[in-house]
Design a protein around this motif. Sequence first.
Motif, mmCIF file in Angstrom:
data_model
loop_
_atom_site.group_PDB
_atom_site.id
_atom_site.type_symbol
_atom_site.label_atom_id
_atom_site.label_comp_id
_atom_site.label_asym_id
_atom_site.label_seq_id
_atom_site.Cartn_x
_atom_site.Cartn_y
_atom_site.Cartn_z
ATOM 1 N N GLU A 43 -13.100 -10.744 89.236
ATOM 2 C CA GLU A 43 -13.569 -9.655 89.001
ATOM 3 C C GLU A 43 -13.552 -8.662 90.244
ATOM 4 O O GLU A 43 -13.609 -8.992 91.455
ATOM 5 N N VAL A 44 -13.482 -7.246 89.949
ATOM 6 C CA VAL A 44 -13.613 -6.387 90.861
ATOM 7 C C VAL A 44 -14.615 -6.404 91.967
ATOM 8 O O VAL A 44 -14.509 -6.116 92.905
ATOM 9 N N ASP A 45 -15.915 -6.929 91.669
ATOM 10 C CA ASP A 45 -16.844 -6.957 92.673
ATOM 11 C C ASP A 45 -17.171 -8.392 93.079
ATOM 12 O O ASP A 45 -18.480 -8.903 93.394
ATOM 13 N N ARG A 90 -15.464 -11.909 95.142
ATOM 14 C CA ARG A 90 -14.242 -12.474 96.169
ATOM 15 C C ARG A 90 -14.755 -13.815 96.802
ATOM 16 O O ARG A 90 -15.919 -14.013 96.800
ATOM 17 N N ARG A 108 -5.800 -4.203 89.765
ATOM 18 C CA ARG A 108 -6.866 -3.932 88.869
ATOM 19 C C ARG A 108 -8.111 -4.846 88.782
ATOM 20 O O ARG A 108 -9.207 -4.281 88.408
ATOM 21 N N GLU A 109 -7.637 -6.007 88.955
ATOM 22 C CA GLU A 109 -8.738 -6.990 88.921
ATOM 23 C C GLU A 109 -9.225 -8.087 90.113
ATOM 24 O O GLU A 109 -10.318 -8.494 90.062
ATOM 25 N N GLY A 148 -11.096 -8.831 92.997
ATOM 26 C CA GLY A 148 -12.046 -8.477 93.851
ATOM 27 C C GLY A 148 -11.618 -8.749 95.535
ATOM 28 O O GLY A 148 -11.936 -7.824 96.292
ATOM 29 N N LEU A 208 -9.136 -5.920 96.442
ATOM 30 C CA LEU A 208 -9.697 -4.639 96.339
ATOM 31 C C LEU A 208 -11.043 -4.352 97.203
ATOM 32 O O LEU A 208 -10.885 -3.257 97.705
#
Length: 115
Positions: free
Chosen positions: A30-32, A34, A56-57, A59, A62
Amino acid sequence: MVCCTTARTPLFDGALVPDHAAVAAVGSHEVDAREVDEVLVGRSALYVEARSVALREAGDLLMAGVTGATTLWNLAELVNGEAPVPTDRPRFFKSVGMAWEDLAVAAEAHLRDSA
């Protein structure tokens, strides 16, 4: 080293990972969330299943500031010998759970066992 958790924060200090290590993070997607920190991502060669999906995905990437301008190598490029594999820094593979790849690996393993 393989990380396969639903962690939302890094599991360890990326500075402690030796240069010869290979790390695979396959849990959080998920982006948030890790499993590894920006230190490990920043010092590693980066490999992903697919750039567009990872950007896009993932985390792990990102949250470490990885963008489209960052060098991300697709898994296919690694397998085909097109991606460099440095020995002076960690190699980091981030999976975002693309089930078709699991099926392809299982099918190939089955074919090899049947031969």
